[in-house]
Design an enzyme around this catalytic site. Structure first.
Site, PDB file in Angstrom:
ATOM      1  CB  CYS A 252      30.571 -32.147   8.014  1.00  0.00           C
ATOM      2  SG  CYS A 252      31.637 -33.343   8.884  1.00  0.00           S
ATOM      3  N   PRO A 254      34.717 -27.741   9.753  1.00  0.00           N
ATOM      4  CG  PRO A 254      35.128 -25.693  10.823  1.00  0.00           C
ATOM      5  CD  PRO A 254      34.948 -26.302   9.451  1.00  0.00           C
ATOM      6  CE  LYS A 257      28.686 -23.937   5.212  1.00  0.00           C
ATOM      7  NZ  LYS A 257      30.090 -23.909   5.714  1.00  0.00           N
ATOM      8  CG  ASP A 275      35.803 -33.581   6.647  1.00  0.00           C
ATOM      9  OD1 ASP A 275      35.198 -32.611   6.157  1.00  0.00           O
ATOM     10  OD2 ASP A 275      37.034 -33.672   6.668  1.00  0.00           O
ATOM     11  CB  CYS A 373      34.059 -20.394   1.133  1.00  0.00           C
ATOM     12  SG  CYS A 373      35.430 -21.549   1.289  1.00  0.00           S
TER      13      CYS A 373
END
Length: 444
Positions: A252, A254, A257, A275, A373
């Protein structure tokens, strides 16, 4: 410390494979005067952005390659070439200040070499580059392995993709709809004398005409708006959130989202933000606090269910998987130096493992959104295709929207000048628990 020395030191660590600019540059900036920090960042990031071109030109001009022990000189030379070709720094200052740094490095013997090469770049640089551009690596300023990978994956788009990677990224905002509409916030920006426009694909997105310090944004401290690329804003709406759901945001940090999920649906039963790194969760906690939101934060490897999962299923999962980040090179240009071709298979392996394990925590009838990404199909559609082959209880759902390019699974967004980053999105529905999942290492 001189900005050129600081930039060269930061880049030398990256060239040597010991750090990214994200870790090496802040340490150097701590020794630079406040007035010179913007220049230091520009020199480090700009040199990384054009590194393949700059290095190709340096190789052509140097009588013999620099030794591995002289990574700092290599970085300094490239910083000097970057100034001459891509900045408005006067040539005499770019050459003189760069050559002087060799003394600070205790390598005064290199002053003559630096001066000679930089003066040739001043006189002949543009012409020399033109003769070297028959090599696509020099032309598009991407390492050869990546240039070839992009050309293979996107034969009709790869040069435009590379060109977009070499541009400065826009500053994009996500309006907190809990505090007001996008139109209302656009009016606030206009009243503050800040030019901006609504994003074409995200209902909450705004792109600024000029980047600014976040503290200059109206209402930022009160949570009216956050900084988030438009492509990343497309993930949370695909979850089809409803009140009372239990949601997992995996990988998750930084927290952009994470916060968007809670802004879209404030009546969730629980949002678990997971995370691997506890330190990264501090960024998530800070973002939640500024926006007045709450989530259950857990630090663990998503694959190790026994370390973090309580056995209660999730109705929705967002897996923003670790990836090559090849879709955000314009924001992190040192990816051109730090990422290696062998990384891609290892990342795809990890992505498959995360999918397999997290799928076990999803309720039948639940939806998982997979996002990266990356712009490489090996990490995106191919990962989802292999997962669907392994998991008979999964079905692909359409990713609605007129953004990006349709793939065998999901949609791929390529970076756009002045627009969104490169990003991939896919949606999966859990029909049933299926048969025993086959080991993805043997079935993929």
């Amino acid at each position: 410390m001189s900005p050129r020395l600081a930039a060269a030191n930061a880049l030398a660590a990256v060239i040597a494979g010991k750090a990214s600019l994200g870790s090496s540059l802040p340490a150097q900036l701590a020794h630079v005067a406040a007035r010179d920090q913007a220049l230091t960042r520009e020199l480090a990031l700009g040199t990384a952005r054009w590194f393949p071109r700059l290095q190709g030109l340096a190789d052509h001009l140097l009588q013999k390659p620099l030794k591995a022990a002289d990574r700092d000189l290599q970085a300094l030379l490239l910083v000097g070439i970057y100034q001459l070709l891509y900045t408005r720094v006067p040539a005499h200052a770019a050459i003189g200040e760069t050559v002087a740094v060799a003394v600070s490095m205790k390598k005064a013997w290199a002053k003559g070499m630096l001066n000679a090469v930089l003066r040739r770049v001043q006189r002949e640089g543009a012409e020399l580059l033109a003769t070297l551009e028959h090599d696509p690596v020099i032309r598009v300023a991407h390492p050869r392995w990546l240039q070839k990978s992009l050309k293979h994956a996107w034969p009709a788009h790869w040069e435009a993709l590379c060109a977009a990677n070499n541009l400065h990224p826009p500053m994009t905002l996500r309006v907190n709809r809990r505090q007001g509409s996008r139109d209302t916030y656009l009016a606030r920006l206009q009243a503050a004398g800040m030019e901006a426009a609504a994003c074409p694909f995200s209902a909450d997105g705004i792109t600024l005409a000029q980047p600014c310090d976040v503290q200059q944004l109206p209402g930022f401290a009160e949570g009216a708006v956050s900084v988030q690329d438009e492509a990343a804003q497309l993930a949370a709406p695909l979850l089809e959130l409803k009140p009372g759901q239990r949601v997992l945001d995996a990988c998750c940090a930084p927290g952009g989202k994470t916060c968007h999920i809670l802004e879209l649906q404030p009546q969730l039963r629980e949002l678990v933000a997971l995370d691997l790194e506890p330190a990264r969760l501090e960024r998530v906690r800070d973002n939640l606090r500024r926006l007045g939101l709450d989530a259950t934060l857990k630090a663990a490897d998503g694959r190790e269910l026994e370390a973090w999962w309580d056995g209660q299923p999730f109705q929705r999962i967002l897996l923003d998987a670790p990836c090559s980040a090849t879709g955000v090179i314009r924001r992190h240009p040192d990816i051109k130096l730090t990422r290696q071709p062998q990384d891609i298979a290892a990342l795809a392996e990890l992505q498959g493992q995360l999918l397999d394990r997290l799928w076990q925590t999803l309720e039948v009838g639940g939806i998982l959104v997979y996002a990266t990404c990356s712009v490489l199909p090996q990490e995106n559609t191919q990962v989802i295709e292999a997962f669907l082959d392994r998991q008979p209880g999964a079905r692909q759902l359409p990713v609605a929207g007129d953004f990006g390019l349709a793939q065998p699974c999901g949609r791929q967004l390529l970076p756009q000048p002045g627009g969104h980053d490169g990003f991939y999105l896919a949606r999966l529905l859990k029909l049933d628990n299926g048969t025993t999942l086959r080991d993805h290492r043997t079935s993929a």
